[in-house]
Design an enzyme around this catalytic site. Structure first.
Site, PDB file in Angstrom:
ATOM      1  N   LYS A 158       4.575  49.993-118.686  1.00  0.00           N
ATOM      2  CA  LYS A 158       3.763  50.514-117.705  1.00  0.00           C
ATOM      3  C   LYS A 158       3.785  49.205-116.565  1.00  0.00           C
ATOM      4  O   LYS A 158       3.456  49.608-115.326  1.00  0.00           O
ATOM      5  CB  LYS A 158       2.440  51.160-117.992  1.00  0.00           C
ATOM      6  CG  LYS A 158       1.697  50.029-118.823  1.00  0.00           C
ATOM      7  CD  LYS A 158       0.543  50.554-119.613  1.00  0.00           C
ATOM      8  CE  LYS A 158       0.189  49.453-120.898  1.00  0.00           C
ATOM      9  NZ  LYS A 158       1.124  49.401-121.830  1.00  0.00           N
TER      10      LYS A 158
ATOM     11  N   LYS B 222       5.368  37.568-122.231  1.00  0.00           N
ATOM     12  CA  LYS B 222       4.186  38.620-121.870  1.00  0.00           C
ATOM     13  C   LYS B 222       3.679  38.073-120.493  1.00  0.00           C
ATOM     14  O   LYS B 222       3.353  38.717-119.464  1.00  0.00           O
ATOM     15  CB  LYS B 222       3.016  38.697-122.804  1.00  0.00           C
ATOM     16  CG  LYS B 222       2.126  39.880-122.437  1.00  0.00           C
ATOM     17  CD  LYS B 222       2.862  40.992-122.926  1.00  0.00           C
ATOM     18  CE  LYS B 222       2.048  42.308-122.711  1.00  0.00           C
ATOM     19  NZ  LYS B 222       2.697  43.695-122.854  1.00  0.00           N
TER      20      LYS B 222
ATOM     21  N   LYS C  90      13.365  47.615-120.091  1.00  0.00           N
ATOM     22  CA  LYS C  90      12.750  48.336-121.182  1.00  0.00           C
ATOM     23  C   LYS C  90      11.357  49.328-120.494  1.00  0.00           C
ATOM     24  O   LYS C  90      10.883  48.835-119.443  1.00  0.00           O
ATOM     25  CB  LYS C  90      12.134  47.342-122.134  1.00  0.00           C
ATOM     26  CG  LYS C  90      10.916  46.944-121.913  1.00  0.00           C
ATOM     27  CD  LYS C  90      10.400  46.064-123.208  1.00  0.00           C
ATOM     28  CE  LYS C  90       8.973  45.770-122.959  1.00  0.00           C
ATOM     29  NZ  LYS C  90       8.302  44.758-123.640  1.00  0.00           N
TER      30      LYS C  90
END
Ligand code: TRP
Ligand code: SF4
Length: 325
Positions: free
Chosen positions: A198, A113, A195
Protein backbone atom coordinates in the site's frame (compact mmCIF):
# COMPACT_ATOMS: atom_id res chain seq x y z
CA UNK A 1 -4.25 -31.77 21.35
CA UNK A 2 -3.89 -29.50 18.36
CA UNK A 3 -0.74 -27.51 17.87
CA UNK A 4 -1.13 -23.77 18.11
CA UNK A 5 -0.57 -21.32 15.28
CA UNK A 6 -0.39 -17.56 15.57
CA UNK A 7 -0.05 -14.72 13.14
CA UNK A 8 -0.76 -11.03 12.88
CA UNK A 9 -1.36 -8.44 10.24
CA UNK A 10 -0.69 -4.72 10.54
CA UNK A 11 -3.55 -2.25 10.60
CA UNK A 12 -1.89 0.23 8.29
CA UNK A 13 -4.42 -0.35 5.51
CA UNK A 14 -7.00 -2.63 4.02
CA UNK A 15 -5.96 -6.12 2.97
CA UNK A 16 -4.72 -6.42 -0.60
CA UNK A 17 -4.12 -9.44 -2.81
CA UNK A 18 -0.45 -9.49 -1.84
CA UNK A 19 -1.40 -9.87 1.84
CA UNK A 20 -4.01 -12.43 0.93
CA UNK A 21 -1.78 -14.74 -1.08
CA UNK A 22 1.31 -14.02 1.00
CA UNK A 23 -0.24 -14.88 4.36
CA UNK A 24 -3.98 -14.74 4.92
CA UNK A 25 -4.86 -17.61 2.60
CA UNK A 26 -2.46 -19.74 4.58
CA UNK A 27 -4.16 -18.66 7.80
CA UNK A 28 -7.47 -19.82 6.43
CA UNK A 29 -6.07 -23.13 5.24
CA UNK A 30 -4.49 -23.87 8.63
CA UNK A 31 -7.40 -23.06 10.88
CA UNK A 32 -8.75 -26.63 11.07
CA UNK A 33 -5.46 -28.28 11.68
CA UNK A 34 -4.26 -25.80 14.31
CA UNK A 35 -5.60 -24.08 17.38
CA UNK A 36 -5.29 -20.79 15.54
CA UNK A 37 -4.75 -17.30 16.95
CA UNK A 38 -4.90 -14.43 14.49
CA UNK A 39 -4.81 -10.75 15.31
CA UNK A 40 -4.73 -7.23 13.96
CA UNK A 41 -1.41 -5.64 14.93
CA UNK A 42 -2.62 -2.11 15.54
CA UNK A 43 0.24 -1.27 17.90
CA UNK A 44 2.63 -2.28 15.16
CA UNK A 45 0.81 0.11 12.85
CA UNK A 46 1.56 2.85 15.34
CA UNK A 47 5.32 2.33 14.93
CA UNK A 48 5.14 3.86 11.46
CA UNK A 49 1.79 5.69 11.46
CA UNK A 50 2.18 7.45 14.79
CA UNK A 51 1.44 10.82 13.27
CA UNK A 52 -2.16 9.76 12.74
CA UNK A 53 -2.08 10.30 9.04
CA UNK A 54 -4.32 7.27 8.96
CA UNK A 55 -6.98 6.23 11.43
CA UNK A 56 -5.71 3.02 12.90
CA UNK A 57 -9.02 2.26 14.58
CA UNK A 58 -10.92 2.63 11.32
CA UNK A 59 -8.38 0.39 9.59
CA UNK A 60 -8.71 -2.18 12.32
CA UNK A 61 -12.40 -2.58 11.51
CA UNK A 62 -11.58 -2.81 7.81
CA UNK A 63 -8.95 -5.48 8.40
CA UNK A 64 -11.22 -7.53 10.66
CA UNK A 65 -13.93 -7.39 8.00
CA UNK A 66 -11.38 -8.35 5.33
CA UNK A 67 -10.13 -11.31 7.35
CA UNK A 68 -13.57 -12.72 8.03
CA UNK A 69 -14.64 -12.18 4.43
CA UNK A 70 -11.46 -13.92 3.28
CA UNK A 71 -12.42 -16.99 5.26
CA UNK A 72 -11.27 -16.68 8.87
CA UNK A 73 -13.92 -18.47 10.89
CA UNK A 74 -14.27 -16.74 14.24
CA UNK A 75 -15.95 -19.76 15.81
CA UNK A 76 -12.97 -21.87 15.04
CA UNK A 77 -10.05 -19.45 15.28
CA UNK A 78 -9.38 -16.79 17.90
CA UNK A 79 -9.41 -13.44 16.11
CA UNK A 80 -8.42 -10.46 18.26
CA UNK A 81 -6.99 -6.95 18.26
CA UNK A 82 -3.54 -6.45 19.80
CA UNK A 83 -4.01 -3.10 21.55
CA UNK A 84 -6.92 -4.39 23.63
CA UNK A 85 -4.50 -6.70 25.39
CA UNK A 86 -2.02 -4.59 27.35
CA UNK A 87 -0.19 -7.84 28.07
CA UNK A 88 1.42 -7.48 24.64
CA UNK A 89 2.87 -4.11 25.57
CA UNK A 90 4.02 -5.44 28.92
CA UNK A 91 5.78 -8.47 27.50
CA UNK A 92 7.34 -6.22 24.86
CA UNK A 93 8.78 -4.11 27.65
CA UNK A 94 10.12 -7.11 29.54
CA UNK A 95 11.72 -8.61 26.42
CA UNK A 96 13.22 -5.25 25.52
CA UNK A 97 15.30 -5.48 28.71
CA UNK A 98 17.14 -8.55 27.46
CA UNK A 99 17.37 -7.74 23.75
CA UNK A 100 20.81 -6.43 22.75
CA UNK A 101 20.64 -3.29 20.61
CA UNK A 102 22.91 -4.65 17.86
CA UNK A 103 20.45 -7.51 17.27
CA UNK A 104 17.82 -4.94 16.39
CA UNK A 105 20.06 -2.68 14.34
CA UNK A 106 21.03 -5.54 12.08
CA UNK A 107 17.51 -6.80 11.36
CA UNK A 108 17.35 -6.26 7.57
CA UNK A 109 13.74 -5.07 7.59
CA UNK A 110 14.77 -2.15 9.79
CA UNK A 111 16.62 -0.40 7.00
CA UNK A 112 14.50 -1.67 4.13
CA UNK A 113 11.26 -0.51 5.71
CA UNK A 114 12.77 2.92 6.37
CA UNK A 115 13.70 3.05 2.72
CA UNK A 116 10.19 2.00 1.70
CA UNK A 117 8.62 4.65 3.90
CA UNK A 118 11.03 7.45 3.05
CA UNK A 119 9.57 10.75 4.08
CA UNK A 120 8.42 9.50 7.46
CA UNK A 121 10.66 9.97 10.45
CA UNK A 122 11.27 6.46 11.67
CA UNK A 123 14.23 7.32 13.86
CA UNK A 124 12.31 6.26 16.91
CA UNK A 125 12.76 3.87 19.76
CA UNK A 126 9.40 2.25 18.96
CA UNK A 127 10.26 1.54 15.35
CA UNK A 128 13.59 -0.03 16.26
CA UNK A 129 11.68 -2.22 18.72
CA UNK A 130 9.14 -3.37 16.15
CA UNK A 131 10.49 -6.94 16.05
CA UNK A 132 10.59 -7.13 19.86
CA UNK A 133 6.88 -6.39 19.94
CA UNK A 134 6.42 -9.10 17.33
CA UNK A 135 8.44 -11.53 19.45
CA UNK A 136 6.15 -10.69 22.38
CA UNK A 137 3.10 -11.44 20.22
CA UNK A 138 4.44 -14.82 19.24
CA UNK A 139 5.94 -15.95 22.54
CA UNK A 140 2.85 -14.83 24.50
CA UNK A 141 0.81 -17.64 22.95
CA UNK A 142 3.54 -20.28 22.96
CA UNK A 143 2.90 -20.63 19.25
CA UNK A 144 4.19 -23.81 17.63
CA UNK A 145 3.88 -22.35 14.16
CA UNK A 146 3.77 -18.90 12.65
CA UNK A 147 2.27 -18.65 9.15
CA UNK A 148 3.75 -15.56 7.48
CA UNK A 149 5.20 -14.39 4.22
CA UNK A 150 8.92 -14.95 3.56
CA UNK A 151 9.61 -11.26 4.23
CA UNK A 152 9.05 -11.97 7.93
CA UNK A 153 11.90 -14.47 8.21
CA UNK A 154 14.26 -12.05 10.01
CA UNK A 155 11.59 -11.32 12.62
CA UNK A 156 11.03 -14.99 13.32
CA UNK A 157 14.76 -15.57 13.60
CA UNK A 158 14.99 -12.75 16.14
CA UNK A 159 12.03 -14.17 18.05
CA UNK A 160 13.89 -17.45 18.41
CA UNK A 161 17.03 -15.67 19.53
CA UNK A 162 15.12 -13.73 22.16
CA UNK A 163 13.42 -16.94 23.36
CA UNK A 164 16.80 -18.66 23.68
CA UNK A 165 18.29 -15.72 25.51
CA UNK A 166 15.40 -15.56 27.97
CA UNK A 167 15.68 -19.28 28.66
CA UNK A 168 19.43 -18.98 29.11
CA UNK A 169 19.35 -15.93 31.38
CA UNK A 170 16.62 -17.27 33.64
CA UNK A 171 17.74 -20.91 33.49
CA UNK A 172 14.42 -22.13 32.24
CA UNK A 173 12.91 -23.82 29.24
CA UNK A 174 9.77 -21.73 29.44
CA UNK A 175 9.76 -20.46 25.86
CA UNK A 176 9.77 -22.85 22.97
CA UNK A 177 11.11 -21.74 19.64
CA UNK A 178 8.34 -21.24 17.12
CA UNK A 179 8.55 -22.75 13.67
CA UNK A 180 7.84 -20.65 10.62
CA UNK A 181 5.30 -21.69 8.05
CA UNK A 182 6.13 -19.74 4.95
CA UNK A 183 3.79 -19.53 2.04
CA UNK A 184 5.42 -20.72 -1.14
CA UNK A 185 3.63 -18.22 -3.37
CA UNK A 186 6.18 -15.84 -4.88
CA UNK A 187 5.70 -12.16 -4.00
CA UNK A 188 2.80 -10.80 -6.02
CA UNK A 189 3.75 -7.73 -8.04
CA UNK A 190 1.71 -4.55 -7.83
CA UNK A 191 0.37 -2.75 -10.86
CA UNK A 192 3.74 -1.03 -11.39
CA UNK A 193 5.85 -4.18 -11.14
CA UNK A 194 7.28 -3.53 -7.70
CA UNK A 195 6.11 -5.77 -4.87
CA UNK A 196 2.48 -5.10 -4.02
CA UNK A 197 2.37 -2.69 -1.11
CA UNK A 198 0.00 0.00 0.00
CA UNK A 199 2.93 2.37 0.48
CA UNK A 200 3.71 2.10 -3.24
CA UNK A 201 0.13 2.83 -4.22
CA UNK A 202 0.12 -0.19 -6.54
CA UNK A 203 -2.13 -2.60 -4.67
CA UNK A 204 -5.42 -4.29 -5.51
CA UNK A 205 -7.53 -4.40 -2.36
CA UNK A 206 -10.15 -6.97 -1.39
CA UNK A 207 -12.47 -3.97 -0.97
CA UNK A 208 -11.95 -2.61 -4.49
CA UNK A 209 -15.08 -2.43 -6.62
CA UNK A 210 -15.17 -3.97 -10.08
CA UNK A 211 -14.47 -0.76 -11.99
CA UNK A 212 -11.42 -0.09 -9.87
CA UNK A 213 -10.09 -3.60 -10.39
CA UNK A 214 -10.61 -3.35 -14.15
CA UNK A 215 -8.77 -0.02 -14.24
CA UNK A 216 -5.89 -1.37 -12.20
CA UNK A 217 -5.46 -4.46 -14.36
CA UNK A 218 -5.68 -2.40 -17.53
CA UNK A 219 -2.81 -0.19 -16.41
CA UNK A 220 -0.77 -3.09 -15.15
CA UNK A 221 2.66 -3.51 -16.73
CA UNK A 222 3.28 -6.41 -19.14
CA UNK A 223 6.42 -7.52 -20.97
CA UNK A 224 7.87 -4.15 -22.02
CA UNK A 225 9.67 -5.74 -24.98
CA UNK A 226 6.45 -6.98 -26.49
CA UNK A 227 5.56 -3.97 -28.61
CA UNK A 228 3.49 -5.52 -31.37
CA UNK A 229 0.76 -8.10 -31.15
CA UNK A 230 2.86 -10.43 -33.31
CA UNK A 231 5.95 -10.22 -31.08
CA UNK A 232 6.46 -13.25 -28.87
CA UNK A 233 6.31 -12.28 -25.19
CA UNK A 234 8.26 -13.24 -22.11
CA UNK A 235 5.77 -14.11 -19.37
CA UNK A 236 8.49 -14.23 -16.72
CA UNK A 237 8.88 -10.46 -16.75
CA UNK A 238 5.14 -9.76 -16.98
CA UNK A 239 2.99 -8.78 -14.00
CA UNK A 240 -0.16 -10.13 -15.59
CA UNK A 241 1.47 -13.53 -15.84
CA UNK A 242 2.15 -13.60 -12.10
CA UNK A 243 -1.62 -13.26 -11.66
CA UNK A 244 -2.42 -15.73 -14.41
CA UNK A 245 -0.39 -18.36 -12.57
CA UNK A 246 -2.72 -17.97 -9.60
CA UNK A 247 -6.06 -17.29 -11.25
CA UNK A 248 -5.83 -18.59 -14.78
CA UNK A 249 -4.32 -21.40 -16.72
CA UNK A 250 -0.66 -20.56 -16.27
CA UNK A 251 0.72 -23.21 -18.63
CA UNK A 252 -1.64 -22.30 -21.44
CA UNK A 253 -0.96 -18.58 -21.07
CA UNK A 254 2.78 -19.14 -20.98
CA UNK A 255 2.67 -21.07 -24.22
CA UNK A 256 0.29 -18.64 -25.89
CA UNK A 257 2.40 -15.67 -24.85
CA UNK A 258 5.71 -17.14 -25.99
CA UNK A 259 4.28 -18.11 -29.37
CA UNK A 260 2.33 -14.86 -29.77
CA UNK A 261 -0.86 -16.90 -30.04
CA UNK A 262 -2.52 -14.58 -27.55
CA UNK A 263 -2.22 -10.83 -27.23
CA UNK A 264 -1.92 -8.85 -24.03
CA UNK A 265 -5.38 -7.32 -24.36
CA UNK A 266 -7.05 -10.72 -24.48
CA UNK A 267 -4.75 -12.06 -21.82
CA UNK A 268 -5.83 -9.28 -19.48
CA UNK A 269 -9.47 -9.81 -20.36
CA UNK A 270 -9.21 -13.49 -19.51
CA UNK A 271 -7.46 -12.74 -16.26
CA UNK A 272 -10.06 -10.17 -15.29
CA UNK A 273 -12.88 -12.65 -15.68
CA UNK A 274 -11.28 -15.05 -13.24
CA UNK A 275 -10.13 -12.33 -10.87
CA UNK A 276 -13.49 -10.61 -10.67
CA UNK A 277 -15.25 -13.92 -10.06
CA UNK A 278 -12.85 -14.69 -7.25
CA UNK A 279 -13.16 -11.31 -5.59
CA UNK A 280 -16.90 -10.79 -5.82
CA UNK A 281 -18.08 -12.97 -2.91
CA UNK A 282 -15.28 -11.66 -0.69
CA UNK A 283 -16.14 -8.05 -1.47
CA UNK A 284 -19.84 -8.62 -0.82
CA UNK A 285 -19.20 -10.32 2.49
CA UNK A 286 -16.85 -7.59 3.69
CA UNK A 287 -19.33 -4.88 2.71
CA UNK A 288 -21.97 -6.54 4.79
CA UNK A 289 -19.61 -6.85 7.75
CA UNK A 290 -18.28 -3.30 7.64
CA UNK A 291 -21.77 -1.85 7.56
CA UNK A 292 -22.48 -3.24 11.02
CA UNK A 293 -19.79 -1.96 13.39
CA UNK A 294 -21.73 -3.04 16.47
CA UNK A 295 -21.60 -6.63 15.30
CA UNK A 296 -17.89 -6.29 14.50
CA UNK A 297 -17.35 -4.92 18.00
CA UNK A 298 -19.00 -8.01 19.44
CA UNK A 299 -16.81 -10.31 17.39
CA UNK A 300 -13.66 -8.43 18.41
CA UNK A 301 -14.63 -8.43 22.08
CA UNK A 302 -15.18 -12.19 22.11
CA UNK A 303 -11.85 -12.82 20.42
CA UNK A 304 -10.06 -10.50 22.81
CA UNK A 305 -11.47 -12.37 25.78
CA UNK A 306 -10.36 -15.73 24.43
CA UNK A 307 -6.86 -14.39 23.78
CA UNK A 308 -6.65 -12.72 27.17
CA UNK A 309 -7.04 -16.03 28.98
CA UNK A 310 -3.77 -17.20 27.47
CA UNK A 311 -1.99 -13.86 27.69
CA UNK A 312 -2.58 -13.22 31.40
CA UNK A 313 -1.41 -16.72 32.26
CA UNK A 314 1.81 -16.34 30.25
CA UNK A 315 2.57 -13.01 31.79
CA UNK A 316 1.96 -14.27 35.35
CA UNK A 317 4.33 -17.17 34.73
CA UNK A 318 6.98 -14.87 33.29
CA UNK A 319 6.81 -12.50 36.24
CA UNK A 320 7.42 -15.43 38.55
CA UNK A 321 10.37 -16.57 36.48
CA UNK A 322 12.01 -13.16 36.47
CA UNK A 323 10.93 -12.66 40.08
CA UNK A 324 9.37 -9.29 39.59
CA UNK A 325 6.14 -9.89 41.53
N1 TRP B 1 5.26 -7.90 11.14
C1 TRP B 1 4.14 -8.63 10.60
C2 TRP B 1 3.90 -8.12 9.16
O1 TRP B 1 4.22 -7.00 8.84
C3 TRP B 1 2.88 -8.45 11.40
C4 TRP B 1 2.99 -9.09 12.75
C5 TRP B 1 3.00 -8.45 13.94
C6 TRP B 1 3.09 -10.47 13.02
N2 TRP B 1 3.07 -9.35 14.96
C7 TRP B 1 3.14 -10.59 14.43
C8 TRP B 1 3.15 -11.63 12.24
C9 TRP B 1 3.26 -11.85 15.06
C10 TRP B 1 3.26 -12.87 12.85
C11 TRP B 1 3.32 -12.97 14.24
O2 TRP B 1 3.35 -8.87 8.37
FE1 SF4 C 1 1.89 -10.80 -20.17
FE2 SF4 C 1 -0.19 -12.10 -21.13
FE3 SF4 C 1 0.95 -10.15 -22.55
FE4 SF4 C 1 2.22 -12.43 -22.21
S1 SF4 C 1 0.29 -12.15 -23.27
S2 SF4 C 1 3.12 -10.38 -21.98
S3 SF4 C 1 1.58 -13.02 -20.14
S4 SF4 C 1 -0.12 -9.94 -20.62
Amino acid sequence: MKKRSLSGIQATGKIHLGNYFGAVKNWVDLQNEYDAYYFVADLHALTTAYEQSISIKENTYEVVADLIAAGINVNESTLFVQSYLPEHAELHLILSMITPLPWLERVPTYKSKMEELKGRDLNTYGFLGYPVLQAADILMYMADAVPVGKDQAPHLELTREIARRFNFLYKTNFFKEPEDLYTDVPVLPGTDGRKMSKSYDNAIFLADDEDTIVKKIKTMFTDPQRLRRTDPGNPDVCGIFAFQKIFGQGAKVEQGCKSAAIGCVDCKKELLEALLAFMKPIREKRQELISDKAELDKIILLGNEKARRVATKTLDDIKKIIRIN
